[in-house]
Design an enzyme around this catalytic site. Sequence first.
Site, mmCIF file in Angstrom:
data_model
loop_
_atom_site.group_PDB
_atom_site.id
_atom_site.type_symbol
_atom_site.label_atom_id
_atom_site.label_comp_id
_atom_site.label_asym_id
_atom_site.label_seq_id
_atom_site.Cartn_x
_atom_site.Cartn_y
_atom_site.Cartn_z
ATOM 1 N NE ARG A 94 -10.758 8.443 -3.026
ATOM 2 C CZ ARG A 94 -11.422 7.583 -2.321
ATOM 3 N NH1 ARG A 94 -10.794 6.819 -1.487
ATOM 4 N NH2 ARG A 94 -12.706 7.472 -2.427
ATOM 5 C CG ASP A 141 -8.909 -2.895 -4.469
ATOM 6 O OD1 ASP A 141 -8.324 -2.365 -3.512
ATOM 7 O OD2 ASP A 141 -9.724 -3.829 -4.318
ATOM 8 C CE1 TYR A 179 -13.120 -7.042 1.179
ATOM 9 C CE2 TYR A 179 -11.563 -8.751 0.523
ATOM 10 C CZ TYR A 179 -11.880 -7.645 1.298
ATOM 11 O OH TYR A 179 -10.960 -7.150 2.189
ATOM 12 N NE ARG A 186 -7.146 5.245 2.789
ATOM 13 C CZ ARG A 186 -7.914 4.475 3.534
ATOM 14 N NH1 ARG A 186 -9.038 4.947 4.030
ATOM 15 N NH2 ARG A 186 -7.565 3.234 3.808
ATOM 16 N NE ARG A 225 -4.228 -1.609 0.368
ATOM 17 C CZ ARG A 225 -5.308 -1.757 1.129
ATOM 18 N NH1 ARG A 225 -5.575 -0.887 2.057
ATOM 19 N NH2 ARG A 225 -6.116 -2.776 0.915
HETATM 20 O O1 1CP Z 1 0.213 0.571 -3.197
HETATM 21 C C1 1CP Z 1 -0.288 -0.568 -3.306
HETATM 22 O O2 1CP Z 1 -0.054 -1.496 -2.507
HETATM 23 C C2 1CP Z 1 -1.101 -0.888 -4.551
HETATM 24 C C3 1CP Z 1 -2.508 -0.697 -4.467
HETATM 25 C C4 1CP Z 1 -3.440 -1.638 -3.696
HETATM 26 C C5 1CP Z 1 -3.347 -3.017 -3.415
HETATM 27 C C6 1CP Z 1 -2.198 -3.953 -3.682
HETATM 28 C C7 1CP Z 1 -4.672 -1.213 -3.214
HETATM 29 C C8 1CP Z 1 -5.161 0.172 -3.298
HETATM 30 N N1 1CP Z 1 -5.364 -2.285 -2.742
HETATM 31 C C9 1CP Z 1 -4.575 -3.412 -2.832
HETATM 32 C C10 1CP Z 1 -4.909 -4.787 -2.457
HETATM 33 C C11 1CP Z 1 -6.116 -5.068 -1.651
HETATM 34 N N2 1CP Z 1 -7.361 -4.511 -1.740
HETATM 35 C C12 1CP Z 1 -6.173 -6.104 -0.696
HETATM 36 C C13 1CP Z 1 -5.040 -7.051 -0.392
HETATM 37 C C14 1CP Z 1 -4.011 -6.424 0.477
HETATM 38 C C15 1CP Z 1 -4.409 -6.138 1.896
HETATM 39 O O3 1CP Z 1 -4.734 -7.081 2.632
HETATM 40 O O4 1CP Z 1 -4.321 -4.966 2.273
HETATM 41 C C16 1CP Z 1 -7.462 -6.115 -0.150
HETATM 42 C C17 1CP Z 1 -8.003 -7.043 0.921
HETATM 43 C C18 1CP Z 1 -8.218 -5.110 -0.828
HETATM 44 C C19 1CP Z 1 -9.654 -4.779 -0.642
HETATM 45 C C20 1CP Z 1 -9.809 -3.359 -0.300
HETATM 46 N N3 1CP Z 1 -9.746 -2.344 -1.210
HETATM 47 C C21 1CP Z 1 -9.866 -2.790 0.975
HETATM 48 C C22 1CP Z 1 -9.914 -3.569 2.299
HETATM 49 C C23 1CP Z 1 -11.288 -3.363 2.865
HETATM 50 C C24 1CP Z 1 -11.857 -4.391 3.792
HETATM 51 O O5 1CP Z 1 -12.841 -3.992 4.453
HETATM 52 O O6 1CP Z 1 -11.461 -5.560 3.867
HETATM 53 C C25 1CP Z 1 -9.890 -1.392 0.817
HETATM 54 C C26 1CP Z 1 -9.981 -0.335 1.877
HETATM 55 C C27 1CP Z 1 -9.819 -1.121 -0.581
HETATM 56 C C28 1CP Z 1 -9.716 0.201 -1.237
HETATM 57 C C29 1CP Z 1 -8.316 0.600 -1.515
HETATM 58 N N4 1CP Z 1 -7.479 -0.114 -2.348
HETATM 59 C C30 1CP Z 1 -6.284 0.553 -2.460
HETATM 60 C C31 1CP Z 1 -6.362 1.749 -1.667
HETATM 61 C C32 1CP Z 1 -5.269 2.793 -1.548
HETATM 62 C C33 1CP Z 1 -7.620 1.761 -1.068
HETATM 63 C C34 1CP Z 1 -8.174 2.871 -0.195
HETATM 64 C C35 1CP Z 1 -8.796 3.805 -1.131
HETATM 65 C C36 1CP Z 1 -8.970 5.183 -0.647
HETATM 66 O O7 1CP Z 1 -9.735 5.386 0.292
HETATM 67 O O8 1CP Z 1 -8.355 6.087 -1.268
#
Ligand code: 1CP
Length: 345
Positions: free
Chosen positions: A40, A77, A153, A31, A27
């Site tokens: 964003r 994502d 999911y 943010r 990540r």
């Molecule tokens: O920088 C990076 O790592 C690349 C971008 C990236 C990756 C690899 C994002 C951006 N998401 C992911 C993978 C991801 N997405 C996973 C696997 C990794 C982990 O366990 O963290 C998972 C479970 C998700 C699902 C997801 N997408 C969540 C988790 C929510 C939950 O309730 O389980 C969330 C919050 C997102 C949105 C998201 N994806 C990425 C970002 C930066 C965000 C937040 C978006 C924002 O608010 O701007």
Amino acid sequence: MTESAQRPVCRVLDGEAVWPPPAWIMRQAGRYLPEYRATRAAAGSFLTLCYDPALATEVTLQPIRRFGFDASILFSDILVVPDALGCEFRLDPGEGPRLRPVTSGRDLDRMPATLPLDRLAPVFEAVRRIRAALPDETALLGFCGAPWTVASYMVAGQGTPDQGPAHAADRQDPAFMAALIDRLVEASIVYLGAQLEAGADAVQIFESHAGSLGPEAFRRLSLDPIGRIVAGLRARVPGARVIVFPRGRGDSLADVAALQVSAVGIDQDTDLATAVATLPAGTASQGNIDPLVLIEGGAALDRAVDAMLAAVRGRPHIANLGHGITPPTPPENVARMLARIRAAG
Ligand code: 1CP
């Protein structure tokens, strides 16, 4: 032009004990970075960032410009795969991800049989643009979610603390769960293959929800499908480098390594020295600094970096966190962590 195999992260994934270990963080575009929040806000929505190649390229490069990590990870994502399969991924401000739930064989029949790659064309275009813009020595990682994590999911239509709805679906209709997992195995092979063909040096498979599976279900719903993805991907892209991150599964890292992965990701709840001792010599490790210690910074962070380095000296390792960086992390702590890793003698 540097050959892919000469990039330090790729050398580690190919089994070499590069020292100091190259570093990136999960990540890393997100943010905690003011420039990410600004991009964003201007884009209006998270999905616009994911599906606009220029914006996805910009946010992917932001942490590289600021910190000079050894690897860049495509900004996207894991839920764009179900989105492409028709599940209508949304992320509204202040809420977690939402999808149209898939709960039966009938729902599966309504989904396209194969992953519609045209829907994901902007992702592959972003990969090409990022590769062209990155410093030569910086590796580019693609990724996807592992089938069980993505399925959890899809079945619930949202994130869940314990993946309860997916466990219930597996108990009540195991044929449906097996078919959903099979569909995701096929989709992941095609999706990761296309990322590698567009210029990614390696891919990471995120099994973020491995920890809620019992031993039998872990083998059936996680290990076996991931093994089929690795084999299928290598049949399509010979020599494909694959990192697998089975979060919450510090007890099973040797089983993951046995899938012939290039590297195993290790979470912060696992003792690193003990874990790497269970891996074959040529299988790289990745991790596992505690994201909370990165928030704290200072001497506690220095000690965590030193402990990681001591645990992996002499073996192929990629420095990283044990899970994703969180929004309250001061960016200067990231710079401090990298500087200390790079000063390692
Ligand atoms: O920088 C990076 O790592 C690349 C971008 C990236 C990756 C690899 C994002 C951006 N998401 C992911 C993978 C991801 N997405 C996973 C696997 C990794 C982990 O366990 O963290 C998972 C479970 C998700 C699902 C997801 N997408 C969540 C988790 C929510 C939950 O309730 O389980 C969330 C919050 C997102 C949105 C998201 N994806 C990425 C970002 C930066 C965000 C937040 C978006 C924002 O608010 O701007």
